[in-house]
Each structure stands twice: as C-alpha cells, then as structure tokens.
Motif scaffolding. Sequence first.
Motif, PDB file in Angstrom:
ATOM      1  N   VAL A  74       0.858  -1.181   0.000  1.00 58.24           N
ATOM      2  CA  VAL A  74       0.000   0.000   0.000  1.00 58.24           C
ATOM      3  C   VAL A  74       0.894   1.230   0.000  1.00 58.24           C
ATOM      4  O   VAL A  74       1.773   1.379   0.865  1.00 58.24           O
ATOM      5  N   VAL A  75       0.700   2.090  -0.977  1.00 59.95           N
ATOM      6  CA  VAL A  75       1.535   3.281  -1.152  1.00 59.95           C
ATOM      7  C   VAL A  75       0.688   4.520  -0.906  1.00 59.95           C
ATOM      8  O   VAL A  75      -0.362   4.699  -1.527  1.00 59.95           O
ATOM      9  N   GLU A  76       1.143   5.370   0.004  1.00 58.56           N
ATOM     10  CA  GLU A  76       0.433   6.607   0.318  1.00 58.56           C
ATOM     11  C   GLU A  76       0.991   7.761  -0.494  1.00 58.56           C
ATOM     12  O   GLU A  76       2.205   7.893  -0.661  1.00 58.56           O
ATOM     13  N   GLN A  77       0.068   8.589  -0.996  1.00 59.13           N
ATOM     14  CA  GLN A  77       0.447   9.822  -1.664  1.00 59.13           C
ATOM     15  C   GLN A  77      -0.073  10.985  -0.823  1.00 59.13           C
ATOM     16  O   GLN A  77      -0.450  10.786   0.330  1.00 59.13           O
ATOM     17  N   ASP A  78      -0.114  12.204  -1.364  1.00 56.87           N
ATOM     18  CA  ASP A  78      -0.494  13.370  -0.564  1.00 56.87           C
ATOM     19  C   ASP A  78      -1.831  13.185   0.137  1.00 56.87           C
ATOM     20  O   ASP A  78      -1.925  13.306   1.353  1.00 56.87           O
ATOM     21  N   GLU A  79      -2.864  12.898  -0.618  1.00 57.49           N
ATOM     22  CA  GLU A  79      -4.189  12.745  -0.032  1.00 57.49           C
ATOM     23  C   GLU A  79      -4.862  11.481  -0.536  1.00 57.49           C
ATOM     24  O   GLU A  79      -6.091  11.366  -0.523  1.00 57.49           O
ATOM     25  N   ASP A  80      -4.084  10.552  -0.958  1.00 51.97           N
ATOM     26  CA  ASP A  80      -4.634   9.353  -1.574  1.00 51.97           C
ATOM     27  C   ASP A  80      -3.682   8.186  -1.300  1.00 51.97           C
ATOM     28  O   ASP A  80      -2.606   8.356  -0.725  1.00 51.97           O
ATOM     29  N   SER A  81      -4.082   7.009  -1.699  1.00 51.98           N
ATOM     30  CA  SER A  81      -3.221   5.835  -1.583  1.00 51.98           C
ATOM     31  C   SER A  81      -3.615   4.830  -2.655  1.00 51.98           C
ATOM     32  O   SER A  81      -4.714   4.910  -3.219  1.00 51.98           O
ATOM     33  N   TYR A  82      -2.732   3.920  -2.953  1.00 48.39           N
ATOM     34  CA  TYR A  82      -3.055   2.862  -3.904  1.00 48.39           C
ATOM     35  C   TYR A  82      -2.359   1.577  -3.473  1.00 48.39           C
ATOM     36  O   TYR A  82      -1.393   1.595  -2.706  1.00 48.39           O
ATOM     37  N   GLU A  83      -2.883   0.469  -3.967  1.00 44.60           N
ATOM     38  CA  GLU A  83      -2.309  -0.835  -3.674  1.00 44.60           C
ATOM     39  C   GLU A  83      -1.829  -1.462  -4.976  1.00 44.60           C
ATOM     40  O   GLU A  83      -2.517  -1.398  -5.996  1.00 44.60           O
ATOM     41  N   THR A  84      -0.638  -2.029  -4.944  1.00 45.75           N
ATOM     42  CA  THR A  84      -0.096  -2.635  -6.150  1.00 45.75           C
ATOM     43  C   THR A  84       0.764  -3.833  -5.770  1.00 45.75           C
ATOM     44  O   THR A  84       1.037  -4.078  -4.590  1.00 45.75           O
ATOM     45  N   ILE A  85       1.183  -4.588  -6.768  1.00 42.21           N
ATOM     46  CA  ILE A  85       2.041  -5.748  -6.543  1.00 42.21           C
ATOM     47  C   ILE A  85       3.420  -5.281  -6.087  1.00 42.21           C
ATOM     48  O   ILE A  85       3.967  -4.316  -6.624  1.00 42.21           O
ATOM     49  N   GLU A  86       3.974  -5.971  -5.121  1.00 41.87           N
ATOM     50  CA  GLU A  86       5.256  -5.586  -4.538  1.00 41.87           C
ATOM     51  C   GLU A  86       6.354  -5.450  -5.588  1.00 41.87           C
ATOM     52  O   GLU A  86       7.179  -4.518  -5.531  1.00 41.87           O
ATOM     53  N   ASP A  87       6.370  -6.368  -6.546  1.00 38.39           N
ATOM     54  CA  ASP A  87       7.420  -6.339  -7.565  1.00 38.39           C
ATOM     55  C   ASP A  87       7.296  -5.145  -8.507  1.00 38.39           C
ATOM     56  O   ASP A  87       8.211  -4.879  -9.296  1.00 38.39           O
ATOM     57  N   TYR A  88       6.179  -4.434  -8.450  1.00 36.76           N
ATOM     58  CA  TYR A  88       5.974  -3.297  -9.335  1.00 36.76           C
ATOM     59  C   TYR A  88       6.549  -2.003  -8.780  1.00 36.76           C
ATOM     60  O   TYR A  88       6.455  -0.957  -9.452  1.00 36.76           O
ATOM     61  N   VAL A  89       7.102  -1.992  -7.574  1.00 38.06           N
ATOM     62  CA  VAL A  89       7.619  -0.758  -7.002  1.00 38.06           C
ATOM     63  C   VAL A  89       9.130  -0.834  -6.837  1.00 38.06           C
ATOM     64  O   VAL A  89       9.704  -1.900  -6.656  1.00 38.06           O
ATOM     65  N   VAL A  90       9.769   0.329  -6.907  1.00 38.69           N
ATOM     66  CA  VAL A  90      11.211   0.458  -6.709  1.00 38.69           C
ATOM     67  C   VAL A  90      11.449   1.572  -5.698  1.00 38.69           C
ATOM     68  O   VAL A  90      10.859   2.657  -5.811  1.00 38.69           O
ATOM     69  N   VAL A  91      12.323   1.312  -4.736  1.00 43.90           N
ATOM     70  CA  VAL A  91      12.662   2.338  -3.749  1.00 43.90           C
ATOM     71  C   VAL A  91      13.560   3.377  -4.410  1.00 43.90           C
ATOM     72  O   VAL A  91      14.521   3.041  -5.107  1.00 43.90           O
TER      73      VAL A  91
END
Length: 233
Positions: free
Chosen positions: A206-223
């Motif tokens: 789960v990734v939080e943005q300014d006033e929102d959030s989204y859920e995605t597959i772990e492999d789809y994100v990069v630090v």
Amino acid sequence: MTKHQKRLSVPKSWPVERKTATFTVKADAGPHGEEGVPLVILLRDVLGYVDSKKEARYALNQDSVLVNGKAVSDEQRPIGMFDILSFVERDEHYRVFPDEGGRLTLTPIEADAADSKLGKVVGKQQVTGGATQLALHDGQTLQLDDASEYSTKDSLVIDNETNEIVAHFPYEEGALVTAIKGSHAGQVGTVAEIQVTAGSGNNTVVVEQDEDSYETIEDYVVVIDEKFTGDDE
C-alpha cells in the motif's frame, strides 16, 4: 532472425507511437531484457538529435554519447529504467525514469548526478569463495565480501566509474517508491504497508500519496530517493 520490431507489439514502456508505421528498430541483446529501448529511438524519436540510424552511428563514433558514464558505439544498445544518458558536447545529462502510464522518459539532471545510477536488487546469492553476489534489475552484478545489510527489493546507487555502492535505500515501510508497472506506473509515494500473501501469490504494498493511496504488486515498485523524481531540478 528479423532485425525489425512491430510497433504494435513493443513493450508499453517504449516511448514510440504505435500507429504511425508498421515497424520500428529492434533492440540488440544487452541490459534490461525485452524492456530495453534501442538507443537510436531515444536519439531520433524522443530527443530529435538524429534523423536516421546512419546519423546515430556517426554521432556514437565520436564517443560523445555516454550511457552510465561509458561511451557506446551500438545505436541499438538497450536503454532502460534508471540508466544515465549523457551528451558530452552538449553538456546534457538525463536519467531514464517511468512517467505516469509507465512510458520511459528522459528526466534532465545535473552533471554531478550523472556519475552514478540507481539499481534495484533482484537477486542475492553466495558464490564460490564465500563472497555474496547481488544482481540488479538491469543485469549488473556486484560481488561483496559482506552483503548482510542488503536485501532483495532494496535499491542501491552505484558509482559508474568504480562500481562501488554510494547509497543504500532499504525496502521497508516508510520508504519512498515509484511504481514502474501496472495501472499506477510512474506514481511516487511512501510505503504505508507491506502485505505478505501466503502461498505462491504476489505480495502487495500500500503506497500513500499526498491525499490518496493505492495498492499494487510488490514487484511493481522500486525504492528511490527524492532526487530521482526530478522534482529537485
């Protein structure tokens, strides 16, 4: 084997128009696998610095185009996520970064930021002699005597000249990430929760943005670090 690539079947990350012609250039073997974009496409279709493969070959023969700090001579060399593209004579430097929608774009950066590149750790194993080998998303490997502080899904900043690790961004809650695939590709936010799925299913985040959030597959994100978004320019 064909030397051409149909535009309609190129990866979604390629910055090409799909309906203007039937074929485009096919990438040679190299980093980034099938996701790698031929260098000539960036030179011709994105930047407009050349009009043809012949002009691209001439420019590359002058050793004035660098990829990750090294001169390249193959106009079909694959270019991918987080690569650094430099033009010596123009004193221009770009980082390849996914935009919203997942297409690879060129983000202008300062010269001092072009000395290193970001890599996501996608593999970690012990090799002969007792060292540990880390595999990065673009195929680069690093051998370390002590890699205990590094884990898969972490991100590392690698010096282009020495191949030394100059920064380490752990994959953990609170980390800044960008999505590189899926419906949220290109969106930057902070990891709020890592959800581990039992069995063979994909873990999610789960990734939080300014006033929102989204859920995605772990492999789809990069630090990433803030400077990798280009917002500091």
